[in-house]
Each structure stands twice: as structure tokens, then as C-alpha cells.
Design a protein around this motif. Structure first.
Motif, PDB file in Angstrom:
ATOM      1  N   THR A 236       5.462  26.145  62.124  1.00  0.00           N
ATOM      2  CA  THR A 236       6.530  26.576  61.211  1.00  0.00           C
ATOM      3  C   THR A 236       6.789  28.072  61.347  1.00  0.00           C
ATOM      4  OG1 THR A 236       6.066  24.801  59.630  1.00  0.00           O
ATOM      5  CG2 THR A 236       7.194  26.754  58.780  1.00  0.00           C
ATOM      6  N   ARG A 237       5.717  28.847  61.418  1.00  0.00           N
ATOM      7  CA  ARG A 237       5.877  30.303  61.585  1.00  0.00           C
ATOM      8  C   ARG A 237       6.488  30.626  62.947  1.00  0.00           C
ATOM      9  NH1 ARG A 237       0.974  30.237  58.494  1.00  0.00           N
ATOM     10  NH2 ARG A 237      -0.278  30.015  60.384  1.00  0.00           N
ATOM     11  N   GLU A 238       6.069  29.906  63.967  1.00  0.00           N
ATOM     12  CA  GLU A 238       6.589  30.140  65.313  1.00  0.00           C
ATOM     13  C   GLU A 238       8.077  29.818  65.381  1.00  0.00           C
ATOM     14  OE1 GLU A 238       3.921  29.334  68.852  1.00  0.00           O
ATOM     15  OE2 GLU A 238       5.434  27.788  69.147  1.00  0.00           O
ATOM     16  N   LEU A 239       8.475  28.730  64.773  1.00  0.00           N
ATOM     17  CA  LEU A 239       9.885  28.360  64.738  1.00  0.00           C
ATOM     18  C   LEU A 239      10.706  29.422  64.013  1.00  0.00           C
ATOM     19  CD1 LEU A 239       9.430  24.573  63.949  1.00  0.00           C
ATOM     20  CD2 LEU A 239      10.637  25.448  65.945  1.00  0.00           C
ATOM     21  N   ALA A 240      10.190  29.926  62.895  1.00  0.00           N
ATOM     22  CA  ALA A 240      10.908  30.948  62.135  1.00  0.00           C
ATOM     23  C   ALA A 240      11.127  32.195  62.975  1.00  0.00           C
ATOM     24  CB  ALA A 240      10.140  31.284  60.856  1.00  0.00           C
ATOM     25  N   SER A 241      10.129  32.585  63.745  1.00  0.00           N
ATOM     26  CA  SER A 241      10.265  33.766  64.604  1.00  0.00           C
ATOM     27  C   SER A 241      11.324  33.553  65.677  1.00  0.00           C
ATOM     28  CB  SER A 241       8.918  34.080  65.271  1.00  0.00           C
ATOM     29  OG  SER A 241       7.943  34.417  64.308  1.00  0.00           O
ATOM     30  N   ALA A 242      11.579  32.271  66.031  1.00  0.00           N
ATOM     31  CA  ALA A 242      12.586  31.953  67.046  1.00  0.00           C
ATOM     32  C   ALA A 242      13.955  31.677  66.436  1.00  0.00           C
ATOM     33  CB  ALA A 242      12.133  30.745  67.855  1.00  0.00           C
ATOM     34  N   GLY A 243      14.076  31.893  65.113  1.00  0.00           N
ATOM     35  CA  GLY A 243      15.368  31.692  64.461  1.00  0.00           C
ATOM     36  C   GLY A 243      15.645  30.264  64.060  1.00  0.00           C
ATOM     37  N   LEU A 244      14.595  29.467  63.894  1.00  0.00           N
ATOM     38  CA  LEU A 244      14.735  28.073  63.464  1.00  0.00           C
ATOM     39  C   LEU A 244      13.928  27.889  62.179  1.00  0.00           C
ATOM     40  CD1 LEU A 244      14.329  26.490  66.993  1.00  0.00           C
ATOM     41  CD2 LEU A 244      16.389  26.281  65.582  1.00  0.00           C
ATOM     42  N   ARG A 245      14.618  27.718  61.069  1.00  0.00           N
ATOM     43  CA  ARG A 245      13.976  27.645  59.750  1.00  0.00           C
ATOM     44  C   ARG A 245      13.635  26.196  59.405  1.00  0.00           C
ATOM     45  NH1 ARG A 245      17.720  29.999  57.167  1.00  0.00           N
ATOM     46  NH2 ARG A 245      18.887  28.122  56.594  1.00  0.00           N
ATOM     47  N   VAL A 246      12.359  25.930  59.074  1.00  0.00           N
ATOM     48  CA  VAL A 246      11.944  24.593  58.657  1.00  0.00           C
ATOM     49  C   VAL A 246      12.438  24.357  57.233  1.00  0.00           C
ATOM     50  CG1 VAL A 246       9.973  23.109  58.124  1.00  0.00           C
ATOM     51  CG2 VAL A 246       9.965  24.489  60.209  1.00  0.00           C
ATOM     52  N   VAL A 247      13.219  23.288  57.058  1.00  0.00           N
ATOM     53  CA  VAL A 247      13.807  22.992  55.746  1.00  0.00           C
ATOM     54  C   VAL A 247      13.201  21.742  55.110  1.00  0.00           C
ATOM     55  CG1 VAL A 247      15.964  24.155  56.284  1.00  0.00           C
ATOM     56  CG2 VAL A 247      15.720  21.732  56.844  1.00  0.00           C
TER      57      VAL A 247
END
Length: 269
Positions: A236-247
Motif C-alpha cells: 500500500t505504501r509502495e503504491l502510494a509513492s507511485a501515485g496509486l492510492r489504495v481505496v
């Protein structure tokens, strides 16, 4: 790749294979010899299909499936009535998928475009309402590969689109190796041994015949794969850093006492 060497197979699986000496033939699970074994096991595994198709239903439009394999998720996605693009790297899996699509009911295969390509670096010249990466296939990629995947997913997502991916956390692995028996769709049975210890980046899985079904002479096949451990919080943190927010986050049915599987829904931030 095929080899008779078992020294690189760790833990209990290595000990079991060593008993058979030079009769052992070790294959990668995703090579030509392993493709039929992977397909047999995958076709019998319904884990995450209901949750994934439910999430896809909520977002109308075409679907891109990554690491499609032999079609474990492809056919259920097509059954929703969607246009599906199925991307798969391995030629052996592409051949199996095309074979299954040709055998599917009339009209289903015609809505699927199969592309041989790398999920960490692809450019399809189209955008999609949903991008699906199931079967915890994210664990096949290292850090650089995942960075490439995220960039490609963002480039192919429509505004308001969703990226659906599953991952597995591993618990209680400081004791014995996990030793399970599973049945494939064909009814054939397999022994699956997983070796992992806390702190290790990958868990190593070996698939071989159950001892009671191992031939008394002749080759003994074994199929191996290495699967990275990517806990959902880290991902989840890795995705956020790539501009993909877990919803959204959904716990999936447990495949074993050691594994906790989670389906993540992300959108472009």
C-alpha cells in the motif's frame, strides 16, 4: 530450464528430492514442462475469483488483465460480458490461453485480445477501466519491475479507473516448512512444499508427486518457483509513492494457515 541438480532446492523439499538421486528432473514452474502443472493447479483454485469479479462489475468498461497465465481469471472476466485484453509473458502460457479461448463458448473468445508481453514494461496504445493483476503475481517482480509495472498501469488507466491486485502475507514461518497436498482440476494430486523463514525476501515453493504416487523407477519431476513476500501494508505504501492510492482492501479466503491473502483496489492519485 530442466536440471537434475537438487542442491539449490532448500529445506524439506531438498531432503525429499535427494532420496531419488539423479532420477530427479527439476523444472521451473513457468517453463514449457511446468505449464501444464501450473494450469492444472490454477484451474482448480477459485480463490479471489468472486471478489475480483465483484470489484470489476462496479467499474464499467474494458479490462486489462496482466500475467494472465492460462486463463484462470480471463474466462470469468469474459463471462461478465467485458472486452478483455490478456497480457502474458511466457509463450507456453500464451499457447494454453489461446487454446482455452478457442474451446470456450461461441462469442467469448472473440472478446479477448491476447498479447505476449512483460507486465513490468508494456505500451498497448489503449486505456482501460480496470487493470487486474491477480493470483498474487505482483510477487514475481523485484523492486525495479514493480516500479515499471506501476508506471505502465497509470499510463493505461482511464480517469476513475481501478487497479485490482492481490498479495499474500506470511505468518508463523519460523518452524517447519509448510507441507500440503492439493488436487488439480484433472484430479491429479500434488505435494507442495514451501520454505520460508522470517526476514527472507522470497518463499520457495516446490511441487512434486505425493510419495505414494512417485514412480519406483524413471524420472521424478519437480517444479519450483520463488515468490516474493509483499505484505499488504508495505505494498500500500509502495503504491502510494507511485501515485496509486489504495481505496479499498478485502481479505480473501485463506489458502493455508500460514497465508493471509488480500485484494487491494487502487486508483490514480
Amino acid at each position: 530450464m530442466t536440471t537434475t541438480r537438487t542442491a539449490a532446492v532448500p529445506g524439506l523439499a531438498g531432503e525429499v528430492l535427494a532420496r531419488y538421486g539423479d532420477r530427479v528432473r527439476v523444472h521451473d514452474l513457468y517453463d514449457e514442462a511446468g505449464a501444464s502443472v501450473y494450469h492444472d493447479l490454477a484451474a482448480a483454485d477459485t480463490t479471489e475469483i468472486r471478489e475480483l469479479t465483484r470489484a470489476v462489475r462496479a467499474v464499467p468498461g474494458p479490462v486489462l488483465e496482466l500475467a494472465a497465465g492460462s486463463g484462470r481469471l480471463t474466462l470469468p472476466l469474459l463471462a461478465l460480458g467485458r472486452e478483455v485484453t490478456a497480457l502474458e509473458l511466457k509463450e507456453s502460457m500464451v499457447a494454453l490461453l489461446k487454446e482455452r479461448l478457442a474451446e470456450a463458448p461461441a462469442g467469448i473468445g472473440g472478446r479477448c485480445t491476447v498479447v505476449q508481453g512483460d507486465m513490468s514494461a508494456f505500451a498497448l496504445g489503449a486505456t482501460f477501466a480496470v487493470v487486474v493483476l491477480g493470483t498474487t503475481s505482483i510477487s514475481l517482480l523485484g523492486a525495479d519491475g514493480r516500479a515499471g509495472l506501476y508506471a505502465a498501469v497509470r499510463a493505461h488507466l482511464r480517469p476513475g479507473g481501478r487497479f485490482l491486485l492481490s498479495t499474500v502475507d506470511v505468518d508463523g514461518a519460523d518452524g517447519d516448512d509448510l507441507d500440503l497436498e492439493a488436487a488439480g482440476a484433472s484430479g491429479r494430486r500434488y505435494r507442495m512444499i514451501e520454505h520460508w523463514r522470517s526476514g527472507q525476501e522470497v518463499r520457495k515453493v516446490t511441487i512434486l508427486p505425493p510419495e505414494r504416487e512417485t514412480p519406483q523407477d524413471g524420472p521424478v519431476p519437480a517444479f519450483t518457483t520463488a515468490i516474493r513476500v509483499l505484505p499488504p501494508d508495505d505494498l500500500t505504501r509502495e503504491l502510494a509513492s507511485a501515485g496509486l492510492r489504495v481505496v479499498a482492501r478485502h481479505t480473501l479466503p485463506a489458502a493455508s494457515p500460514r497465508h493471509t491473502a488480500v485484494l487491494l483496489e487502487a486508483e490514480a492519485a
